[in-house]
Design an enzyme around this catalytic site. Structure first.
Site, PDB file in Angstrom:
ATOM      1  N   GLY A  10       4.215  12.185   2.483  1.00 14.70           N
ATOM      2  CA  GLY A  10       3.868  13.462   2.452  1.00 14.70           C
ATOM      3  C   GLY A  10       2.809  13.651   3.836  1.00 14.70           C
ATOM      4  N   HIS A  11       2.427  12.609   4.489  1.00 13.26           N
ATOM      5  CA  HIS A  11       1.675  12.692   5.398  1.00 13.26           C
ATOM      6  C   HIS A  11       2.192  12.176   6.838  1.00 13.26           C
ATOM      7  CE1 HIS A  11      -2.225  11.928   7.656  1.00 13.26           C
ATOM      8  NE2 HIS A  11      -2.566  12.650   6.685  1.00 13.26           N
ATOM      9  N   PHE A  12       2.810  12.724   7.400  1.00 11.42           N
ATOM     10  CA  PHE A  12       3.444  14.094   7.658  1.00 11.42           C
ATOM     11  C   PHE A  12       4.780  13.911   7.576  1.00 11.42           C
ATOM     12  CE2 PHE A  12      -0.685  14.451   9.393  1.00 11.42           C
ATOM     13  CZ  PHE A  12      -1.383  15.345   8.616  1.00 11.42           C
ATOM     14  N   VAL A  67       1.998   9.499   9.925  1.00  9.61           N
ATOM     15  CA  VAL A  67       0.608   9.143  10.394  1.00  9.61           C
ATOM     16  C   VAL A  67      -0.178   8.542   9.167  1.00  9.61           C
ATOM     17  CG1 VAL A  67      -1.424  10.029  11.359  1.00  9.61           C
ATOM     18  CG2 VAL A  67       0.533  11.200  12.212  1.00  9.61           C
TER      19      VAL A  67
END
EC number: 4.2.1.59
Length: 148
Positions: free
Chosen positions: A49-51, A56
């Site tokens: 989820g990041h990203f 990252v």
């Protein structure tokens, strides 16, 4: 050759997958300094989820990695062996470089002050000798008989 491997790290600090952000301890001078390695892989859960499409490592997890390295440094001193170190404060945090899958994060922590059950460490997380994150962390090692 590492000073401490993953199993020995888990003997010292309570963190476990998926929140253990330490692969090995490279250098350790108890009460003074520590250098640890975190191999950042695409398999880390947070990259989902990041990203998406632009993975990252979250800055807060870089700070957590530094805090875990600091915990090892603290808990390897005779006074605190067998206890748990807690993060009490984060000061002067700066993020200077994006950390991505495939990076090797070198965690450098130096003891600045220590008094009673508290102390302050200076930290840098580096990728290829470039500072990705720096911060000063305050730690607390409470009496295990007292709830915090």
């Amino acid at each position: 050759m590492s000073v401490l491997d993953a199993a020995e790290i888990m003997d010292l600090i309570p963190n476990r997958y998926p929140i253990l952000f330490m692969d090995k301890v490279d250098e350790l001078n108890p009460g003074e300094s520590i250098v640890c390695t975190k191999n950042v892989t695409i398999n880390e859960e947070f990259f989902q989820g990041h990203f998406p499409g632009n993975p990252v490592m979250p800055g807060v997890l870089i700070i957590e990695s530094l805090a875990q390295a600091a915990s090892i440094l603290i808990l390897k001193t005779e006074k605190y062996q067998g206890k748990t170190a807690y993060l009490g404060a984060i000061d002067s945090a700066k993020f200077r470089k994006v950390v991505r899958p495939g990076d090797v994060l070198k965690l450098h922590v130096t003891m600045e002050k220590q008094r009673d059950n508290m102390g302050k460490v200076k930290c840098e997380a580096k990728v290829e000798d470039k500072v990705a994150c720096s911060a000063e962390l305050t730690f607390i090692v409470p009496d295990p008989k007292k709830k915090i």
